[in-house]
Design a protein around this motif. Structure first.
Motif, short mmCIF file in Angstrom:
data_model
loop_
_atom_site.label_atom_id
_atom_site.label_comp_id
_atom_site.label_asym_id
_atom_site.label_seq_id
_atom_site.Cartn_x
_atom_site.Cartn_y
_atom_site.Cartn_z
N ALA A 170 0.84 -1.20 0.00
CA ALA A 170 0.00 0.00 0.00
C ALA A 170 0.87 1.26 0.00
N THR A 171 0.47 2.26 -0.77
CA THR A 171 1.27 3.49 -0.87
C THR A 171 1.38 4.20 0.48
N ARG A 172 0.40 4.01 1.35
CA ARG A 172 0.48 4.70 2.65
C ARG A 172 1.40 4.02 3.63
N ASN A 173 1.90 2.84 3.28
CA ASN A 173 2.88 2.16 4.13
C ASN A 173 4.25 2.78 3.92
N MET A 189 5.95 -7.75 8.94
CA MET A 189 4.74 -7.48 8.17
C MET A 189 4.24 -8.78 7.54
N PRO A 190 2.94 -9.10 7.63
CA PRO A 190 2.42 -10.35 7.04
C PRO A 190 2.63 -10.42 5.53
N CYS A 191 2.96 -11.60 5.06
CA CYS A 191 3.11 -11.88 3.63
C CYS A 191 1.80 -12.47 3.11
N ILE A 192 1.25 -11.86 2.08
CA ILE A 192 -0.03 -12.31 1.50
C ILE A 192 0.26 -13.24 0.34
N LEU A 193 -0.25 -14.45 0.40
CA LEU A 193 -0.08 -15.44 -0.67
C LEU A 193 -1.44 -15.86 -1.21
N ILE A 194 -1.47 -16.24 -2.48
CA ILE A 194 -2.70 -16.72 -3.12
C ILE A 194 -2.62 -18.23 -3.22
N ASP A 221 -7.85 -16.29 -1.74
CA ASP A 221 -8.27 -17.29 -2.74
C ASP A 221 -7.99 -16.85 -4.16
N SER A 222 -7.87 -15.54 -4.38
CA SER A 222 -7.72 -15.02 -5.74
C SER A 222 -6.82 -13.80 -5.74
N LEU A 223 -6.36 -13.42 -6.92
CA LEU A 223 -5.52 -12.23 -7.06
C LEU A 223 -6.29 -10.98 -6.65
N GLU A 224 -7.57 -10.92 -7.01
CA GLU A 224 -8.38 -9.75 -6.65
C GLU A 224 -8.48 -9.60 -5.14
N GLU A 225 -8.72 -10.70 -4.44
CA GLU A 225 -8.82 -10.65 -2.98
C GLU A 225 -7.49 -10.24 -2.36
N ALA A 226 -6.39 -10.79 -2.89
CA ALA A 226 -5.07 -10.45 -2.35
C ALA A 226 -4.78 -8.97 -2.52
N ARG A 227 -5.14 -8.40 -3.64
CA ARG A 227 -4.87 -6.98 -3.88
C ARG A 227 -5.74 -6.09 -2.99
N LEU A 228 -6.92 -6.53 -2.67
CA LEU A 228 -7.74 -5.78 -1.72
C LEU A 228 -7.10 -5.80 -0.33
N MET A 229 -6.49 -6.93 0.02
CA MET A 229 -5.77 -7.01 1.30
C MET A 229 -4.59 -6.04 1.31
N VAL A 230 -3.86 -5.96 0.17
CA VAL A 230 -2.73 -5.05 0.08
C VAL A 230 -3.19 -3.61 0.25
N VAL A 231 -4.22 -3.25 -0.49
CA VAL A 231 -4.74 -1.88 -0.42
C VAL A 231 -5.20 -1.54 0.99
N SER A 232 -5.72 -2.54 1.69
CA SER A 232 -6.16 -2.35 3.08
C SER A 232 -4.99 -2.32 4.06
N LYS A 234 -3.01 -4.72 4.96
CA LYS A 234 -2.94 -5.89 5.83
C LYS A 234 -1.61 -6.62 5.71
N GLY A 235 -0.83 -6.28 4.69
CA GLY A 235 0.45 -6.92 4.49
C GLY A 235 0.98 -6.61 3.11
N PHE A 236 2.03 -7.31 2.69
CA PHE A 236 2.60 -7.14 1.35
C PHE A 236 2.39 -8.42 0.55
N MET A 237 2.41 -8.31 -0.77
CA MET A 237 2.27 -9.48 -1.62
C MET A 237 3.47 -9.57 -2.56
N PRO A 238 4.17 -10.70 -2.60
CA PRO A 238 5.25 -10.86 -3.59
C PRO A 238 4.65 -11.03 -4.99
N VAL A 239 5.17 -10.27 -5.94
CA VAL A 239 4.71 -10.34 -7.32
C VAL A 239 5.92 -10.36 -8.24
#
Length: 302
Positions: A170-173, A189-194, A221-232, A234-239
């Protein structure tokens, strides 16, 4: 009349007789004559011509819209007729990783289906281990997967690209302001995985032991859900990206992930069984590799 309708559609699509003629592999005069013949058969003017320009008449606008649906139906009828004759539709079963977010696969499928309209494409996605099982069990013809195990002689191991690992955050992080980040700097920081529920343990083990994340893991469960977590936040996602990602979003940033002062890289392959050459598998793989190369070349030109 079907051919004349296709010519008419091409002229409207390209808004230019010359480009439409090139696309249809005929001369400009020939395509003009064919459209005039179509107008004579219909008894109406489809185009209002003014010197080198033209516009659709009201009848032309109606005919163009309806003809698009007509030609689509016609093509489907032809495909179904062929399918019935041959006892079933030819199908290429393609599987890819859940976290893949590039456009290369989409572009390859578009080009492939345009060339081989009689071959249907069946798409599924999954984690690394699920894709391996799809191929091993004969549920997929070709899988697009990352390399986590030794390459096997039982499969064609067709390298597509080498990608670079980033963290989407998230940009605010505060970490979003860093030019790069290490796995150690992300430990709090939590790591978000799909992943599916069944594969969560495998994904966690790989990202902890191979990539080097020591933080907690949360799953989507999905890329869309993971990205909503990132925006919120809640953690970072490796891409991963073949080309350098654009940093023009207002909600997330992509920060290079380093190990030993170098950005982590991963290899991606197309895998299919040796001897399975049905439905133009190798040609599809080559087309997909071409899209990755084009993306990489486009990045170098910027």
């Amino acid at each position: 009349m079907i051919k004349q309708i296709r010519y008419f559609q091409a002229v409207v699509h390209y808004k230019n007789f010359t480009e439409a003629a090139e696309e249809c592999y005929i001369s400009q005069s020939a395509i003009s004559q064919q459209i005039q013949a179509l107008e004579r058969d219909l008894g109406v003017k489809l185009l209002h011509r003014e010197k080198r320009k033209f516009s659709l008449t009201p009848a032309g606008e109606y005919f163009y819209r309806k003809s698009l649906m007509l030609i689509d139906d016609f093509e489907r009828i032809c495909q179904e007729t062929v399918r019935i004759e041959h006892g079933g539709e030819k199908k290429l079963r393609v599987s890819y990783l859940k976290h893949y977010a590039g456009r290369e696969l989409q572009l390859a499928i578009a080009d492939f289906t345009a060339k081989y309209s009689s071959i249907g494409i069946q798409i599924t996605n999954g984690t690394h281990e699920e894709l391996y099982d799809f191929l091993r069990m004969g549920q997929s013809d070709i899988v697009i997967n990352d390399q986590r195990r030794a390459l096997s002689d039982a499969y064609v191991n067709y390298k597509l690209t080498t990608s670079y690992v980033y963290v989407e955050i998230a940009t605010r992080n505060a970490i979003a302001e860093l030019p790069s980040v290490t796995t150690d700097e992300l430990k709090n920081m939590p790591c978000i995985l799909i992943s599916s529920r069944e594969q969560q343990a495998n994904e966690q083990e790989y990202h902890r032991n191979v990539i080097g994340f020591s933080s907690d893991f949360i799953f989507a469960d999905s890329l869309e859900e993971a990205r909503l977590m990132v925006v919120s936040n809640k953690g970072f996602m490796p891409v991963e990206f073949t080309a350098k990602p654009e940093q023009n979003g207002t909600t997330v940033r992509y920060v290079p992930l380093l190990r030993d002062d170098r950005q982590i890289k991963r290899d991606y392959y197309a895998f299919w069984r040796v001897g399975n050459d049905e439905n133009h598998i190798e040609e599809f793989a080559a087309l997909l590799k071409e899209k990755f190369l084009q993306a990489d070349a486009g990045d170098r030109e910027q």
